[in-house]
Design a protein around this motif. Structure first.
Motif, PDB file in Angstrom:
ATOM      1  N   VAL A  40     -13.989  29.631  33.328  1.00  0.00           N
ATOM      2  CA  VAL A  40     -13.664  30.050  34.916  1.00  0.00           C
ATOM      3  C   VAL A  40     -13.455  28.784  35.698  1.00  0.00           C
ATOM      4  O   VAL A  40     -14.358  27.746  35.324  1.00  0.00           O
ATOM      5  CB  VAL A  40     -14.753  30.914  35.350  1.00  0.00           C
ATOM      6  N   SER A  41     -12.663  28.594  36.624  1.00  0.00           N
ATOM      7  CA  SER A  41     -12.349  27.513  37.403  1.00  0.00           C
ATOM      8  C   SER A  41     -13.495  27.456  38.534  1.00  0.00           C
ATOM      9  O   SER A  41     -14.167  28.636  38.645  1.00  0.00           O
ATOM     10  CB  SER A  41     -10.847  27.614  38.047  1.00  0.00           C
ATOM     11  N   SER A  42     -13.750  26.273  39.324  1.00  0.00           N
ATOM     12  CA  SER A  42     -14.894  26.128  40.192  1.00  0.00           C
ATOM     13  C   SER A  42     -14.622  27.205  41.438  1.00  0.00           C
ATOM     14  O   SER A  42     -15.470  27.481  42.056  1.00  0.00           O
ATOM     15  CB  SER A  42     -14.480  24.821  40.882  1.00  0.00           C
ATOM     16  N   ILE A 103     -16.106  19.370  36.122  1.00  0.00           N
ATOM     17  CA  ILE A 103     -15.324  19.502  37.737  1.00  0.00           C
ATOM     18  C   ILE A 103     -15.482  21.021  38.082  1.00  0.00           C
ATOM     19  O   ILE A 103     -14.577  21.593  38.648  1.00  0.00           O
ATOM     20  CB  ILE A 103     -13.854  19.116  37.231  1.00  0.00           C
ATOM     21  N   GLY A 104     -16.657  21.600  37.974  1.00  0.00           N
ATOM     22  CA  GLY A 104     -16.940  22.714  38.551  1.00  0.00           C
ATOM     23  C   GLY A 104     -16.592  23.850  37.903  1.00  0.00           C
ATOM     24  O   GLY A 104     -16.846  25.117  38.047  1.00  0.00           O
ATOM     25  N   MET A 126     -21.797  21.747  22.875  1.00  0.00           N
ATOM     26  CA  MET A 126     -20.805  21.061  22.131  1.00  0.00           C
ATOM     27  C   MET A 126     -19.481  21.595  22.600  1.00  0.00           C
ATOM     28  O   MET A 126     -18.616  20.516  22.852  1.00  0.00           O
ATOM     29  CB  MET A 126     -20.684  21.486  20.546  1.00  0.00           C
ATOM     30  N   PHE A 127     -19.178  22.679  22.910  1.00  0.00           N
ATOM     31  CA  PHE A 127     -17.915  23.181  23.446  1.00  0.00           C
ATOM     32  C   PHE A 127     -17.851  22.443  25.063  1.00  0.00           C
ATOM     33  O   PHE A 127     -16.610  21.764  25.164  1.00  0.00           O
ATOM     34  CB  PHE A 127     -17.876  24.784  23.580  1.00  0.00           C
ATOM     35  N   ALA A 128     -18.810  22.477  25.646  1.00  0.00           N
ATOM     36  CA  ALA A 128     -18.648  22.181  27.184  1.00  0.00           C
ATOM     37  C   ALA A 128     -18.324  20.413  26.916  1.00  0.00           C
ATOM     38  O   ALA A 128     -17.481  19.731  27.739  1.00  0.00           O
ATOM     39  CB  ALA A 128     -20.032  22.014  27.935  1.00  0.00           C
ATOM     40  N   LEU A 135     -10.719  18.210  30.512  1.00  0.00           N
ATOM     41  CA  LEU A 135     -10.312  19.413  31.412  1.00  0.00           C
ATOM     42  C   LEU A 135     -10.260  18.667  32.900  1.00  0.00           C
ATOM     43  O   LEU A 135     -11.229  18.468  33.690  1.00  0.00           O
ATOM     44  CB  LEU A 135     -11.620  20.410  31.705  1.00  0.00           C
ATOM     45  N   THR A 136      -9.024  18.484  33.261  1.00  0.00           N
ATOM     46  CA  THR A 136      -8.624  17.819  34.602  1.00  0.00           C
ATOM     47  C   THR A 136      -8.240  18.879  35.667  1.00  0.00           C
ATOM     48  O   THR A 136      -8.009  19.935  35.404  1.00  0.00           O
ATOM     49  CB  THR A 136      -7.457  16.579  34.334  1.00  0.00           C
TER      50      THR A 136
END
Length: 149
Positions: A40-42, A103-104, A126-128, A135-136
């Motif tokens: 999910v995005s910020s 990045i949120g 680990m995934f994060a 992830l920009t």
């Protein structure tokens, strides 16, 4: 005509977006006890989904994941406890776990009650770490568009 548009969109997805989606699917399929995983995005919008969720269910889970992450981050700030690492919600028949991706963005995971929480938390971290490295903001925007295809 709609199928042709979907095919064109899928073909125009960047290598980075394909890699992110592949990592999420691999995480969900390869981690014992995971039922579903979403990113999910910020701003609370779905950027990736692991496999079988219908779009409406994925959007609902994205809103829940975003809200949980926001509440945890707010509590961490108010009580000066550092950043929120993971949130675990223990339900009768499973777990909902949320962690930050960078990045949120957030990772939301639905897991079976039989899941080993220590292993699951480790795999989420680990995934994060893997996903957060590339992830920009531009990739997040691309993923928001491509997830609807």
């Amino acid at each position: 005509m709609q199928t042709q548009t979907t095919m064109q969109t899928a073909q125009n997805v960047s290598t980075e977006a394909q890699r992110f989606n592949w990592l999420l699917r691999r995480f969900a399929a390869g981690t014992a006890g995971v039922i579903e995983a979403i990113a999910v995005s910020s701003d609370g919008l779905l950027i990736a989904v692991s496999a079988t969720l219908e779009r409406a269910d994925a959007d609902r889970l994205a809103a829940i994941t975003s809200a949980i992450n926001s509440l945890a981050s707010g509590a961490a700030r108010v009580y000066d406890l550092g950043t929120a690492n993971k949130v675990i919600i223990d339900l009768d028949r499973g777990y909902l776990m949320v962690c930050a991706l960078g990045i949120g963005s957030s990772l939301g995971v639905l897991a079976m009650k039989e899941a080993n929480l220590g292993v699951l938390a480790y795999e989420m971290a680990m995934f994060a770490n893997r996903a957060g490295d590339f992830l920009t903001p531009q990739l997040v925007e691309e993923l928001k568009i491509s997830v609807g295809s």
